[in-house]
Design an enzyme around this catalytic site. Structure first.
Site, PDB file in Angstrom:
ATOM      1  N   THR A 158       0.836  -1.446   0.135  1.00 23.55           N
ATOM      2  CA  THR A 158      -0.116   0.017  -0.043  1.00 23.55           C
ATOM      3  C   THR A 158       0.878   1.259  -0.076  1.00 23.55           C
ATOM      4  O   THR A 158       2.027   1.125   0.657  1.00 23.55           O
ATOM      5  CB  THR A 158      -1.167   0.060   1.136  1.00 23.55           C
ATOM      6  OG1 THR A 158      -0.149   0.063   2.501  1.00 23.55           O
ATOM      7  CG2 THR A 158      -1.700  -1.336   1.139  1.00 23.55           C
ATOM      8  N   GLY A 159       0.529   2.236  -0.783  1.00 27.68           N
ATOM      9  CA  GLY A 159       1.324   3.573  -0.659  1.00 27.68           C
ATOM     10  C   GLY A 159       2.740   3.083  -1.607  1.00 27.68           C
ATOM     11  O   GLY A 159       3.735   3.889  -1.311  1.00 27.68           O
TER      12      GLY A 159
ATOM     13  N   TYR B 150       0.902  12.041  14.828  1.00 28.39           N
ATOM     14  CA  TYR B 150       1.700  11.072  14.308  1.00 28.39           C
ATOM     15  C   TYR B 150       2.334  10.003  15.056  1.00 28.39           C
ATOM     16  O   TYR B 150       2.066   8.659  14.739  1.00 28.39           O
ATOM     17  CB  TYR B 150       2.618  11.708  13.431  1.00 28.39           C
ATOM     18  CG  TYR B 150       3.558  10.933  12.463  1.00 28.39           C
ATOM     19  CD1 TYR B 150       3.084  10.482  11.174  1.00 28.39           C
ATOM     20  CD2 TYR B 150       4.776  10.510  13.024  1.00 28.39           C
ATOM     21  CE1 TYR B 150       3.979   9.432  10.512  1.00 28.39           C
ATOM     22  CE2 TYR B 150       5.626   9.545  12.318  1.00 28.39           C
ATOM     23  CZ  TYR B 150       5.032   9.102  10.812  1.00 28.39           C
ATOM     24  OH  TYR B 150       5.927   8.460  10.319  1.00 28.39           O
TER      25      TYR B 150
HETATM   26  N1  LIG Z   1      10.303   9.153   5.307  1.00 29.10           N
HETATM   27  C1  LIG Z   1      10.401   8.940   6.609  1.00 29.10           C
HETATM   28  O1  LIG Z   1      11.428   9.579   7.284  1.00 29.10           O
HETATM   29  C2  LIG Z   1       9.712   7.972   7.538  1.00 29.10           C
HETATM   30  C3  LIG Z   1      10.095   7.819   8.883  1.00 29.10           C
HETATM   31  C4  LIG Z   1       8.983   6.731   9.428  1.00 29.10           C
HETATM   32  C5  LIG Z   1       8.034   6.231   8.946  1.00 29.10           C
HETATM   33  N2  LIG Z   1       7.701   6.562   7.815  1.00 29.10           N
HETATM   34  C6  LIG Z   1       6.662   5.937   7.232  1.00 29.10           C
HETATM   35  O2  LIG Z   1       6.769   5.262   5.968  1.00 29.10           O
HETATM   36  C7  LIG Z   1       5.716   5.403   5.388  1.00 29.10           C
HETATM   37  C8  LIG Z   1       5.948   5.574   3.861  1.00 29.10           C
HETATM   38  O3  LIG Z   1       6.281   6.839   4.016  1.00 29.10           O
HETATM   39  P1  LIG Z   1       7.393   7.654   2.732  1.00 29.10           P
HETATM   40  O4  LIG Z   1       8.242   8.185   3.610  1.00 29.10           O
HETATM   41  O5  LIG Z   1       7.816   6.556   1.911  1.00 29.10           O
HETATM   42  O6  LIG Z   1       6.413   8.919   2.142  1.00 29.10           O
HETATM   43  P2  LIG Z   1       5.714   8.888   0.657  1.00 29.10           P
HETATM   44  O7  LIG Z   1       6.948   9.035  -0.285  1.00 29.10           O
HETATM   45  O8  LIG Z   1       4.997  10.112   1.017  1.00 29.10           O
HETATM   46  O9  LIG Z   1       4.908   7.666   0.469  1.00 29.10           O
HETATM   47  C9  LIG Z   1       3.617   7.624   1.077  1.00 29.10           C
HETATM   48  C10 LIG Z   1       2.775   6.618   0.347  1.00 29.10           C
HETATM   49  O10 LIG Z   1       1.422   6.517   0.938  1.00 29.10           O
HETATM   50  C11 LIG Z   1       0.570   6.853   0.170  1.00 29.10           C
HETATM   51  N3  LIG Z   1      -0.823   7.519   0.729  1.00 29.10           N
HETATM   52  C12 LIG Z   1      -0.798   8.475   1.630  1.00 29.10           C
HETATM   53  N4  LIG Z   1      -1.936   8.385   2.020  1.00 29.10           N
HETATM   54  C13 LIG Z   1      -2.643   7.283   1.480  1.00 29.10           C
HETATM   55  C14 LIG Z   1      -4.097   7.021   1.382  1.00 29.10           C
HETATM   56  N5  LIG Z   1      -5.024   7.575   2.220  1.00 29.10           N
HETATM   57  N6  LIG Z   1      -4.617   5.889   0.627  1.00 29.10           N
HETATM   58  C15 LIG Z   1      -3.345   5.330   0.036  1.00 29.10           C
HETATM   59  N7  LIG Z   1      -2.315   5.627  -0.017  1.00 29.10           N
HETATM   60  C16 LIG Z   1      -1.750   6.802   0.601  1.00 29.10           C
HETATM   61  C17 LIG Z   1       1.033   8.111  -0.582  1.00 29.10           C
HETATM   62  O11 LIG Z   1       0.269   8.438  -1.832  1.00 29.10           O
HETATM   63  P3  LIG Z   1       0.634   9.788  -2.676  1.00 29.10           P
HETATM   64  O12 LIG Z   1       1.836   9.973  -3.383  1.00 29.10           O
HETATM   65  O13 LIG Z   1      -0.453  10.290  -3.369  1.00 29.10           O
HETATM   66  O14 LIG Z   1       0.883  10.849  -1.466  1.00 29.10           O
HETATM   67  C18 LIG Z   1       2.614   7.464  -1.027  1.00 29.10           C
HETATM   68  O15 LIG Z   1       2.330   6.468  -2.119  1.00 29.10           O
HETATM   69  C19 LIG Z   1       4.568   5.874   5.831  1.00 29.10           C
HETATM   70  O16 LIG Z   1       3.649   5.188   6.526  1.00 29.10           O
HETATM   71  C20 LIG Z   1       5.244   7.017   6.759  1.00 29.10           C
HETATM   72  O17 LIG Z   1       4.594   7.208   8.049  1.00 29.10           O
HETATM   73  C21 LIG Z   1       8.397   7.462   7.099  1.00 29.10           C
END
Ligand SMILES: NC(=O)c1ccc[n+]([C@@H]2O[C@H](COP(=O)([O-])OP(=O)(O)OC[C@H]3O[C@@H](n4cnc5c(N)ncnc54)[C@H](OP(=O)(O)O)[C@@H]3O)[C@@H](O)[C@H]2O)c1
Length: 251
Positions: free
Chosen positions: A12-13, A148
């Site tokens: 997902t995502g 968060y």
């Molecule tokens: N980056 C960090 O530093 C970090 C650290 C700890 C944890 N995380 C966690 O890692 C996970 C991935 O984040 P990321 O950093 O890779 O960020 P990202 O590049 O923004 O990826 C997040 C993904 O989730 C999708 N998404 C958001 N809301 C959604 C919804 N309602 N339904 C379906 N898809 C949805 C986004 O779609 P869109 O592209 O349309 O927004 C994107 O594909 C998240 O759970 C985040 O909390 C990230």
């Protein structure tokens, strides 16, 4: 031999960041991969680049999750790897948190993640691997992250209960807790570029390994947990954070 040959994986995502890199890694290890996301253009573009199936499903909608499960069932039958990764990050200080902000962030990061497993359960193979994307924020008191951090702590708690309840079916459930990773998540917060750069620099200085994680770092761990190499691991959490959580006051 590739370690995920013959497995069906749902991310997902998966159109961005950690999900995108993980979809790529899972595919390179032999899995057939489905990515999801909430924006059709982004999902289509990423699916094409990766050579995987893309399905639009906003995890804030239970109906959309049910529809996703139906589509996956129809096309692929059963699922072996469920990477519950979709999430958002919205920063706000206590005292300025609106109900809408609370519901939106909890609705995606916890309720959406929770019901992703709930709805996929009937089409998960016995022996499947569920990986929940938590965060080290579940353990830190970082300012402006009250909602968060709570959403990720709730998800990690769910990981433990689900691991116990699903063990009779040999379904393993684990959490991955990244520290700061270079992905578009920060630019989606609405913070100015200058503010973001300052934030990134301050964070980086506190990471003992002195760098942000890359999505590929997380993808390797996800791929390991998805595979039979991790067949005795369930109910666990993996911090993958360059050491920031053990040494937050390092200058
Ligand atoms: N980056 C960090 O530093 C970090 C650290 C700890 C944890 N995380 C966690 O890692 C996970 C991935 O984040 P990321 O950093 O890779 O960020 P990202 O590049 O923004 O990826 C997040 C993904 O989730 C999708 N998404 C958001 N809301 C959604 C919804 N309602 N339904 C379906 N898809 C949805 C986004 O779609 P869109 O592209 O349309 O927004 C994107 O594909 C998240 O759970 C985040 O909390 C990230």
């Amino acid at each position: 031999m590739s370690k995920l040959n013959g497995k069906i994986a749902v991310v997902t995502g998966g159109n961005s960041g950690i999900g995108y890199a993980s979809a790529k890694e899972l595919k390179s290890e032999g899995a057939t991969v489905v990515i999801t996301g909430r924006n059709s253009e982004k999902v289509e573009k990423a699916a094409q680049e990766l050579g995987v199936k893309g399905i639009v499903a906003d995890v804030e909608s239970i109906l959309a999750i049910e529809d996703l499960v139906e589509q996956v069932k129809k096309e692929f039958g059963k699922v072996d790897v469920l990477f519950v990764n979709a999430g958002i990050f919205q920063a706000a200080p206590i005292g300025q948190i609106t109900e809408e902000m609370f519901d939106h962030q909890m609705g995606i990061n916890f309720k959406g993640a929770f019901f992703t497993t709930e709805k996929f359960l009937p089409i998960l193979n016995d022996g499947a691997s569920i990986i929940n994307l938590g965060s080290i924020n579940a353990y830190t008191g970082m300012p402006n992250t009250a909602v968060y951090a709570a959403s990720k702590a709730a998800l990690n708690s769910y990981t433990r209960t689900a691991a116990t309840e699903l063990a009779p079916r040999k379904i393993r459930v684990n959490s991955v807790n990244p520290g700061p990773v270079s992905t578009p998540i920060y630019s989606k917060t609405g913070m100015e570029e200058e503010q973001l750069n300052g934030f990134a620099e301050a964070l980086q200085n506190r990471i003992p390994l002195k760098r942000f994680g890359q999505p590929e770092d997380i993808a390797k761990l996800v791929s390991f947990l998805a595979s039979d190499d991790a067949s005795f691991i369930t109910g666990s959490e993996y911090n993958i954070d360059g050491g920031i959580i053990i040494n937050p006051l390092l200058s």
